[in-house]
Write a protein that holds these residues in place. Structure first.
Motif, mmCIF file in Angstrom:
data_model
loop_
_atom_site.group_PDB
_atom_site.id
_atom_site.type_symbol
_atom_site.label_atom_id
_atom_site.label_comp_id
_atom_site.label_asym_id
_atom_site.label_seq_id
_atom_site.Cartn_x
_atom_site.Cartn_y
_atom_site.Cartn_z
ATOM 1 N N HIS A 1 0.837 -1.200 0.000
ATOM 2 C CA HIS A 1 0.000 0.000 0.000
ATOM 3 C C HIS A 1 0.872 1.249 0.000
ATOM 4 N N PHE A 2 0.336 2.310 -0.587
ATOM 5 C CA PHE A 2 1.098 3.545 -0.767
ATOM 6 C C PHE A 2 0.195 4.733 -0.461
ATOM 7 N N ALA A 3 0.787 5.815 0.039
ATOM 8 C CA ALA A 3 0.050 7.071 0.229
ATOM 9 C C ALA A 3 0.806 8.192 -0.457
ATOM 10 N N TYR A 4 0.087 9.001 -1.237
ATOM 11 C CA TYR A 4 0.698 10.115 -1.961
ATOM 12 C C TYR A 4 0.981 11.270 -0.989
ATOM 13 N N PRO A 5 2.229 11.712 -0.856
ATOM 14 C CA PRO A 5 2.508 12.859 0.026
ATOM 15 C C PRO A 5 1.716 14.097 -0.370
ATOM 16 N N GLN A 6 1.045 14.657 0.616
ATOM 17 C CA GLN A 6 0.223 15.858 0.439
ATOM 18 C C GLN A 6 -0.820 15.688 -0.658
ATOM 19 N N SER A 7 -1.137 14.448 -0.984
ATOM 20 C CA SER A 7 -2.187 14.143 -1.974
ATOM 21 C C SER A 7 -1.875 14.698 -3.358
ATOM 22 N N GLN A 8 -0.606 14.948 -3.620
ATOM 23 C CA GLN A 8 -0.200 15.511 -4.906
ATOM 24 C C GLN A 8 0.315 14.392 -5.812
ATOM 25 N N VAL B 1 2.870 3.725 -9.449
ATOM 26 C CA VAL B 1 2.455 2.967 -8.269
ATOM 27 C C VAL B 1 1.981 1.575 -8.681
ATOM 28 N N LYS B 2 1.197 1.512 -9.729
ATOM 29 C CA LYS B 2 0.717 0.211 -10.215
ATOM 30 C C LYS B 2 1.871 -0.659 -10.681
ATOM 31 N N SER C 1 -0.890 -2.536 -4.310
ATOM 32 C CA SER C 1 -2.296 -2.903 -4.495
ATOM 33 C C SER C 1 -3.232 -1.709 -4.391
ATOM 34 N N THR C 2 -2.836 -0.720 -3.565
ATOM 35 C CA THR C 2 -3.663 0.477 -3.381
ATOM 36 C C THR C 2 -2.772 1.695 -3.199
ATOM 37 N N ALA C 3 -3.382 2.862 -3.380
ATOM 38 C CA ALA C 3 -2.729 4.123 -3.039
ATOM 39 C C ALA C 3 -3.794 5.065 -2.504
#
Length: 211
Positions: free
Chosen positions: A130-137, A146-147, A152-154
Motif C-alpha cells: 500500500h502507498f500514500a501520496y505525500p500531500q495528496s499531490q 504505483v501500479k 495494491s492500493t494508493a
C-alpha cells in the motif's frame, strides 16, 4: 477494520465482506510520537496503517515541511520502535523522502515510489503493498508508477468514502485533527462534512458520498 480487509473486499467486489460503518485508521509520515500510541492500539485491538518514508525513519533526517525552529529531537520512528509496533501496526510506504511527486522528474518519482517499497522490505521484512501520496499531490504518471511497482492500493487525502467501486489507486480519506474528540470525529466522517466542503470548493467531480 484493517486496510487489507478493505482491499480484499474491494478486489473481490463483495460488499458483504465489509461490516456496516467500517472505519480504517491511517497515519502519514511515521512521526516519532506515533510510538506513544502503541498501548492504545493494543488496548482497543486496533490495527492502523502508518505510511512511512523509508529514508526518514530510522535516521536523523527531518521532514522538509517542518520549519527549522520547530525541529526538536528525532523526527521519525526508528527501527527498534517499528519492530516493537509491527505486530500491531500495518506499516506501508509514503515515498523515500516525502517527495511531492508532481514536482519530481519521471526518474525521481519512480525512485521515490519504487525504492521506498524495497527499502522498507529490507528494513522490517514486511511485504509492502500500500502507498500514500505525500500531500495528496500526484498525476496520472505517478498512479501508473504505483501500479507498475506492484502496490495494491494508493491513498490520497481527497475527502470522501471508499467502497468496492472506488479506484484502488485513489482511495479517499478524512483528515482528522490529532486532538479531535469522538464527537468531532463523528461529525467529520458523516456525509454532511464532505458535501459542504465540496460545495464550497465547487468541485463535484471528485465528491464521493455514501449514497
Amino acid at each position: 477494520i484493517t486496510l487489507d480487509k478493505f482491499t480484499n473486499a474491494r478486489f473481490s467486489g463483495n460488499k458483504k465482506m465489509l461490516p456496516a460503518k467500517s472505519l480504517i485508521i491511517t497515519f502519514d509520515d511515521g512521526h516519532a510520537g506515533n510510538y506513544k500510541l502503541l498501548d492504545i492500539f493494543k488496548e482497543y485491538s486496533v490495527t492502523p496503517t502508518i505510511y512511512i518514508c523509508s529514508q526518514i525513519v530510522d535516521s536523523d533526517t527531518h521532514f522538509w515541511f517542518i520549519p527549522p525552529e520547530k525541529r526538536n529531537g528525532r523526527a521519525a520512528l526508528n527501527k527498534e520502535e517499528i519492530e516493537q509496533m509491527k505486530s500491531h501496526v500495518d506499516f506501508q510506504s509514503h515515498t523515500q523522502n516525502h517527495a511531492i511527486l508532481t514536482k519530481c522528474t519521471e526518474h525521481e518519482s519512480t525512485s521515490e515510489i519504487c525504492k521506498s517499497k524495497s527499502d522498507l522490505y529490507e528494513m522490517i521484512n514486511i511485504e509492502i503493498t500500500h502507498f500514500a501520496y505525500p500531500q495528496s499531490q500526484f498525476s496520472d504518471r505517478d498512479e501508473r508508477t504505483v501500479k507498475s511497482c506492484g502496490y495494491s492500493t494508493a491513498r490520497s487525502v481527497e475527502c470522501g468514502y471508499n467502497d468496492v467501486y472506488t479506484n484502488p489507486f485513489d482511495l479517499r480519506a478524512f483528515c482528522v485533527d490529532d486532538n479531535a474528540s469522538i464527537n468531532q470525529l463523528s461529525a467529520q466522517i458523516s456525509w454532511f462534512y464532505p458535501f459542504v466542503r465540496f460545495l464550497l470548493k465547487g468541485d463535484f467531480k471528485r465528491l464521493h458520498l455514501p449514497f
